[in-house]
Design a protein around this motif. Structure first.
Motif, PDB file in Angstrom:
ATOM      1  N   LYS A   1       0.823  -1.211   0.000  1.00  0.00           N
ATOM      2  CA  LYS A   1       0.000   0.000   0.000  1.00  0.00           C
ATOM      3  C   LYS A   1       0.857   1.261   0.000  1.00  0.00           C
ATOM      4  O   LYS A   1       0.495   2.274  -0.615  1.00  0.00           O
ATOM      5  N   GLU A   2       2.012   1.204   0.694  1.00  0.00           N
ATOM      6  CA  GLU A   2       2.901   2.378   0.770  1.00  0.00           C
ATOM      7  C   GLU A   2       3.538   2.718  -0.574  1.00  0.00           C
ATOM      8  O   GLU A   2       4.078   3.803  -0.739  1.00  0.00           O
ATOM      9  N   CYS A   3       3.453   1.802  -1.548  1.00  0.00           N
ATOM     10  CA  CYS A   3       3.992   2.065  -2.881  1.00  0.00           C
ATOM     11  C   CYS A   3       3.027   2.892  -3.733  1.00  0.00           C
ATOM     12  O   CYS A   3       3.375   3.280  -4.856  1.00  0.00           O
ATOM     13  N   ALA A   4       1.834   3.131  -3.206  1.00  0.00           N
ATOM     14  CA  ALA A   4       0.859   4.053  -3.813  1.00  0.00           C
ATOM     15  C   ALA A   4       0.496   3.710  -5.254  1.00  0.00           C
ATOM     16  O   ALA A   4       0.203   4.596  -6.055  1.00  0.00           O
ATOM     17  N   GLY A   5       0.535   2.426  -5.594  1.00  0.00           N
ATOM     18  CA  GLY A   5       0.106   2.009  -6.920  1.00  0.00           C
ATOM     19  C   GLY A   5       1.070   2.337  -8.045  1.00  0.00           C
ATOM     20  O   GLY A   5       0.716   2.226  -9.223  1.00  0.00           O
ATOM     21  N   LEU A   6       2.298   2.741  -7.706  1.00  0.00           N
ATOM     22  CA  LEU A   6       3.296   3.068  -8.735  1.00  0.00           C
ATOM     23  C   LEU A   6       4.058   1.801  -9.114  1.00  0.00           C
ATOM     24  O   LEU A   6       4.763   1.229  -8.274  1.00  0.00           O
ATOM     25  N   PRO A   7       3.940   1.328 -10.361  1.00  0.00           N
ATOM     26  CA  PRO A   7       4.561   0.049 -10.749  1.00  0.00           C
ATOM     27  C   PRO A   7       6.064  -0.011 -10.462  1.00  0.00           C
ATOM     28  O   PRO A   7       6.566  -1.050 -10.040  1.00  0.00           O
ATOM     29  N   LEU A   8       6.787   1.087 -10.704  1.00  0.00           N
ATOM     30  CA  LEU A   8       8.232   1.074 -10.462  1.00  0.00           C
ATOM     31  C   LEU A   8       8.519   0.872  -8.975  1.00  0.00           C
ATOM     32  O   LEU A   8       9.369   0.051  -8.597  1.00  0.00           O
ATOM     33  N   ALA A   9       7.811   1.608  -8.110  1.00  0.00           N
ATOM     34  CA  ALA A   9       8.011   1.470  -6.663  1.00  0.00           C
ATOM     35  C   ALA A   9       7.637   0.066  -6.197  1.00  0.00           C
ATOM     36  O   ALA A   9       8.348  -0.552  -5.397  1.00  0.00           O
ATOM     37  N   ILE A  10       6.518  -0.458  -6.710  1.00  0.00           N
ATOM     38  CA  ILE A  10       6.083  -1.813  -6.342  1.00  0.00           C
ATOM     39  C   ILE A  10       7.140  -2.834  -6.749  1.00  0.00           C
ATOM     40  O   ILE A  10       7.499  -3.729  -5.972  1.00  0.00           O
ATOM     41  N   SER A  11       7.649  -2.701  -7.972  1.00  0.00           N
ATOM     42  CA  SER A  11       8.636  -3.658  -8.476  1.00  0.00           C
ATOM     43  C   SER A  11       9.904  -3.650  -7.628  1.00  0.00           C
ATOM     44  O   SER A  11      10.419  -4.711  -7.239  1.00  0.00           O
ATOM     45  N   VAL A  12      10.420  -2.451  -7.311  1.00  0.00           N
ATOM     46  CA  VAL A  12      11.669  -2.349  -6.554  1.00  0.00           C
ATOM     47  C   VAL A  12      11.493  -2.899  -5.139  1.00  0.00           C
ATOM     48  O   VAL A  12      12.324  -3.678  -4.642  1.00  0.00           O
ATOM     49  N   VAL A  13      10.404  -2.520  -4.467  1.00  0.00           N
ATOM     50  CA  VAL A  13      10.184  -2.972  -3.090  1.00  0.00           C
ATOM     51  C   VAL A  13       9.932  -4.477  -3.047  1.00  0.00           C
ATOM     52  O   VAL A  13      10.483  -5.189  -2.199  1.00  0.00           O
ATOM     53  N   ALA A  14       9.104  -4.973  -3.966  1.00  0.00           N
ATOM     54  CA  ALA A  14       8.799  -6.411  -3.985  1.00  0.00           C
ATOM     55  C   ALA A  14      10.066  -7.231  -4.225  1.00  0.00           C
ATOM     56  O   ALA A  14      10.259  -8.286  -3.613  1.00  0.00           O
ATOM     57  N   LYS A  15      10.948  -6.757  -5.105  1.00  0.00           N
ATOM     58  CA  LYS A  15      12.196  -7.482  -5.376  1.00  0.00           C
ATOM     59  C   LYS A  15      13.162  -7.398  -4.199  1.00  0.00           C
ATOM     60  O   LYS A  15      13.863  -8.367  -3.883  1.00  0.00           O
ATOM     61  N   SER A  16      13.211  -6.253  -3.530  1.00  0.00           N
ATOM     62  CA  SER A  16      14.144  -6.103  -2.400  1.00  0.00           C
ATOM     63  C   SER A  16      13.741  -6.983  -1.220  1.00  0.00           C
ATOM     64  O   SER A  16      14.588  -7.367  -0.412  1.00  0.00           O
ATOM     65  N   LEU A  17      12.452  -7.332  -1.114  1.00  0.00           N
ATOM     66  CA  LEU A  17      11.968  -8.175  -0.014  1.00  0.00           C
ATOM     67  C   LEU A  17      11.706  -9.605  -0.470  1.00  0.00           C
ATOM     68  O   LEU A  17      11.133 -10.404   0.286  1.00  0.00           O
ATOM     69  N   ASN A  18      12.144  -9.938  -1.678  1.00  0.00           N
ATOM     70  CA  ASN A  18      11.888 -11.264  -2.251  1.00  0.00           C
ATOM     71  C   ASN A  18      12.957 -12.259  -1.800  1.00  0.00           C
ATOM     72  O   ASN A  18      13.727 -12.782  -2.596  1.00  0.00           O
ATOM     73  N   ASN A  19      13.007 -12.496  -0.495  1.00  0.00           N
ATOM     74  CA  ASN A  19      14.033 -13.363   0.088  1.00  0.00           C
ATOM     75  C   ASN A  19      13.419 -14.131   1.253  1.00  0.00           C
ATOM     76  O   ASN A  19      12.914 -13.527   2.202  1.00  0.00           O
ATOM     77  N   ILE A  20      13.503 -15.443   1.178  1.00  0.00           N
ATOM     78  CA  ILE A  20      12.877 -16.282   2.207  1.00  0.00           C
ATOM     79  C   ILE A  20      13.507 -16.094   3.580  1.00  0.00           C
ATOM     80  O   ILE A  20      12.900 -16.387   4.612  1.00  0.00           O
ATOM     81  N   LYS A  21      14.736 -15.563   3.623  1.00  0.00           N
ATOM     82  CA  LYS A  21      15.439 -15.397   4.894  1.00  0.00           C
ATOM     83  C   LYS A  21      14.986 -14.156   5.661  1.00  0.00           C
ATOM     84  O   LYS A  21      15.318 -14.005   6.844  1.00  0.00           O
ATOM     85  N   LEU A  22      14.253 -13.268   5.010  1.00  0.00           N
ATOM     86  CA  LEU A  22      13.831 -12.028   5.665  1.00  0.00           C
ATOM     87  C   LEU A  22      12.620 -12.305   6.557  1.00  0.00           C
ATOM     88  O   LEU A  22      11.536 -12.624   6.065  1.00  0.00           O
ATOM     89  N   ILE A  23      12.806 -12.170   7.865  1.00  0.00           N
ATOM     90  CA  ILE A  23      11.739 -12.470   8.825  1.00  0.00           C
ATOM     91  C   ILE A  23      10.783 -11.284   8.942  1.00  0.00           C
ATOM     92  O   ILE A  23      11.035 -10.201   8.408  1.00  0.00           O
ATOM     93  N   GLU A  24       9.720 -11.475   9.697  1.00  0.00           N
ATOM     94  CA  GLU A  24       8.680 -10.447   9.803  1.00  0.00           C
ATOM     95  C   GLU A  24       9.216  -9.147  10.387  1.00  0.00           C
ATOM     96  O   GLU A  24       8.777  -8.059  10.009  1.00  0.00           O
TER      97      GLU A  24
END
Length: 793
Positions: A319-342
């Motif tokens: 939601k904090e990415c405000a619907g901007l595809p570039l922001a969504i893509s960058v944030v989703a990829k930066s957190l795309n790691n199974i080792k990152l805990i809650e």
């Protein structure tokens, strides 16, 4: 008397053999000129084909090979030279045949034969460029990977709106705030630094000449616009011109785009609605994604994240990415790691909620926070510095892995463990590039003859803006493509990296201020820069890196002795090695990278072998007449050697009677990791040929005996062979041991042979580790998906 009669016949034969062809050239001048004219027409056809190919490559935002550019320059020069020749021929023809006994006419006749040879050689080279003509891509524009946005209703609606607008007869300009049946699709990057000449050049290079007289170079703006306008009007078929990243209204008349040309449609993308309104464009507003579409996009990217993280937390981050595809893509990829805990997700959420970048609000602020979050999350310092190094290159520039290696090699002191990797250190740059791509910080560059080109990348212009903002705090100064004519005023005394690529400097005469800490200076692409006074470098005693490629500087001697710590020198394009050679080797003793291209070297002598610290040498397209023996065997730390279209007279082994380099010298270099070399001596490929070292560390190679054939984008994921029919048939029993060992270590191979018999023999090789292979025989491509199966061709 017997001795005389014995000697006369062979002497006469020699004289006849020497005189006869020269007299024949004079007698058959017209015939030779007719043949030359035929060859010239063929060359002109090839030139048009190559130009079309270059236009397609540039339209699709891909690098055109430097060798193809060189060929095209030679083609233009010889076309101009031929016109002058034909005028001379017309004069001699009027004078009559017997006037050719004059010395002047005799020389002209010999020149005609030489020119015919040059033209035929260029035709042969063009044929090698155009082997892939059937594979040329259609005229489309790929801006970035849209893999994750397919199927989103709003994106599909936007595409339909654009297609509909393109079909409307009364709409010529379509504005989009953020293809149909077109013969030419031209992409023009505008950016914040509006440069009309650069825009005109981008359009002109992609258009056929259409017999319109006039040359765009060195013309006034109005004259250039007139020439461009006439070329556009003569194009048969529809044209689509896309102006990307427009910051202010454009004057199409000033550029040279006639409003009366109804076959020409224009799309412009901008972040400012006022630009569209001012230019009277039909607006298509690209709105932000809705909540559902945002989550669908986020989820499609964030597939490898920790499943134990509360879904509500993930939704909140999205939601904090405000619907901007570039922001969504960058944030989703930066957190795309199974080792990152809650806890890490919550920390990221707090940052996105509370961070307040100075001077950035609205959408720009949101994108800035997403990129900064990904940057801060990079695990190692080397990843961060390489990300910032990518921002040194001009906007929308293709970033090549080799450039990144050269720009970053002197930064190894920034990470101690990196230097310990030894021969694997250079390959680590490829890992860095791939990691930055996986984080969404740089974009994957598409290549038309493979899925991706892992050797190259591009930076999204908004991400680059963020990177430059971050880089300022690290001591970077970046002003590329800004039209600067004078050295900029620098206020930061801690500056370490300065990039002034693609500006309009002509000379540097004064000593700049605040450069005492400077480590890197890139002046690449300043084509008008001809002179640097010795005082200019006086304060740069800590300079480690200097890039002078694509400049007009012809003399380094007045100032290079001041740069005692220089570790990387990239220089070329002005054939001035003889001046470069006069510099004492002791001054260059710290060099770890030497990139010397488009030059001519008479001799690489033994003193060159004293540059013991050299790790990377790029002599691509630098003609070398002779290399002395034991020059390369002295360079014990050498890891990369690129010598395509450079030197190919390798001896099989060192000869005590001839002081010339032997190919076996390269085999003994323990750290040599990547090799590109041309070999004319077929004995080197023979099974009887043995080398001492067998190239123990090579993982990437490109070896050619067909010098005309070019690999457009040699990438580290493949190895390459280009072999002519004089090389022995490649079967296991007959191939040389050193090449056999390289093939055994090869995972993926691309190959060109000009003999189908050799290709069939090669297919019988049974190296289990070669998984994918493509063989080109003339213009036929044979793709082999697995060497372990018997090959179905």
């Amino acid at each position: 008397m017997e001795l005389v009669t014995t000697c006369i016949p062979p002497v006469c034969n020699v004289l006849v053999d020497w005189v006869s062809p020269k007299l024949r050239n004079m007698w058959y001048l017209k015939k030779n000129m007719d043949e030359c004219e035929t060859s010239k027409n063929t060359l002109e056809t090839k030139g048009n084909d190559v130009e079309i190919h270059m236009n397609l490559e540039e339209t699709n935002r891909r690098c055109v090979s430097g060798e193809i550019k060189d060929w095209f320059n030679k083609y233009q020069c010889i076309s101009q030279k031929y016109s002058e020749f034909y005028k001379q021929f017309s004069e001699y023809r009027r004078e009559g045949r017997w006037s050719r006994v004059r010395k002047k006419t005799y020389k002209f006749c010999q020149e005609v034969v030489r020119m015919m040879k040059e033209i035929n050689q260029l035709i042969d080279e063009a044929n090698s460029f155009l082997l892939n003509a059937g594979e040329m891509p259609p005229p489309i524009v790929e801006i970035e990977n849209t893999e994750f946005t397919h199927g989103l209703p709003s994106m599909e609606w936007n595409k339909k709106a654009v297609y509909k607008a393109l079909e409307e007869q009364n709409v010529n300009v379509i504005g989009m705030e953020t293809r149909s049946d077109f013969k030419f699709v031209i992409m023009v990057t505008v950016s914040s630094n509006l440069d009309i000449k650069k825009i005109q050049d981008q359009i002109e290079r992609r258009l056929p000449k259409n017999n319109v007289s006039g040359i765009m170079d060195d013309q006034r703006s109005a004259a250039r616009a007139n020439i461009l306008s006439r070329r556009l009007e003569k194009v048969e078929g529809n044209i689509l011109i896309i102006f990307d990243d427009v910051w202010e209204p454009l004057n199409f008349t000033e550029i040279g785009i006639p409003s009366s040309n109804k076959s020409c449609k224009i799309i412009l993308t901008t972040r400012d609605q006022i630009v569209c309104e001012t230019m009277g464009a039909k607006e298509i507003i690209i709105d932000a994604l809705g909540t559902d579409e945002s989550w669908k996009l986020f989820e499609s990217i964030n597939v490898c994240s920790n499943k134990d993280v509360d879904p509500e937390v993930k939704h909140a981050v999205c939601k904090e990415c405000a619907g901007l595809p570039l922001a969504i893509s960058v944030v989703a990829k930066s957190l795309n790691n199974i080792k990152l805990i809650e806890a890490y997700w919550l920390k990221s959420l707090r940052y996105l909620k509370t961070a307040d970048p100075i001077g950035m609000g609205g959408r720009n602020g949101i994108v800035y926070k997403s990129v900064k979050l990904s940057y801060d999350g990079l695990e190692e310092n080397k990843l961060k510095i390489c990300f910032l190094l990518c921002s040194l290159f001009p906007e929308d520039c293709v970033i090549d892995l080799f450039d990144l290696i050269c720009y970053g090699i002197e930064e190894e002191e920034r990470w101690a463990e990196y230097a310990k990797k030894g021969i694997d250190s250079l390959n680590d740059f490829l890992d860095i590039l791939n990691h930055l791509k996986s984080r969404g910080l740089i974009l994957q560059q598409q290549d038309w003859d493979s899925d991706v080109n892992i050797n190259t990348a591009r930076m999204h212009d908004i991400v680059r803006d963020v990177a430059i903002n971050i880089a300022k705090e690290e001591g970077f100064f970046i002003k590329t493509g800004a039209g600067l004519e004078d050295w900029p005023r620098l206020y930061n005394k801690e500056l370490k990296w300065i990039s002034l690529m693609d500006n309009s400097f002509k000379d540097f005469t004064h000593r700049p201020e605040n450069v005492e800490m400077l480590k890197l200076l890139s002046l690449k692409g300043n084509k008008e820069l001809k002179r640097i006074e010795s005082d200019f470098f006086k304060g740069m005693q800590n300079l480690l890196f200097l890039d002078l490629r694509e400049t007009s500087i012809s003399d380094l001697t007045p100032w290079i002795q001041k740069l005692k710590k220089l570790g990387v020198l990239m220089y070329g394009g002005n054939r001035s090695y003889e001046i470069f050679k006069q510099i004492p080797i002791s001054i260059l003793g710290n060099l770890s990278v030497l990139c010397l291209q488009h030059s001519k070297i008479k001799e690489l002598d033994k003193d060159f072998g004293k540059l013991f610290n050299l790790r990377v040498i790029d002599f691509t397209r630098t003609e070398i007449d002779i290399i002395r023996s034991k020059v390369f065997s002295s360079l014990k730390n050498l890891e990369v050697l690129y010598m395509h279209n450079s030197f190919h007279h390798w001896k099989a082994s060192n000869d005590e009677f001839e002081d010339c380099v032997a190919f076996e010298e390269l085999s003994t270099l323990k750290h040599l990791y990547s090799l590109r070399v041309d070999i004319k001596n077929k004995d080197i490929f023979s099974v009887k040929y043995r080398v001492a070292g067998n190239f123990p560390s090579i993982k990437h190679f490109s070896i050619r005996s067909i010098f005309g054939y070019l690999w457009k984008f040699p990438i580290m994921d493949f190895n390459y062979l280009a072999l002519d029919q004089n090389i022995v048939i490649l079967v296991k029993e007959e191939i040389s041991q050193w090449l056999k060992l390289l093939l055994i270590k090869t995972k993926r191979l691309r190959m060109v042979v000009d003999c189908s018999h050799s290709a069939r023999a090669l297919m019988n090789l049974d190296y289990e580790d070669i998984h994918v292979m493509s063989i080109k025989v003339c213009s036929v491509i044979i793709k082999i998906s697995s060497f372990n199966e018997k090959h179905n061709v």
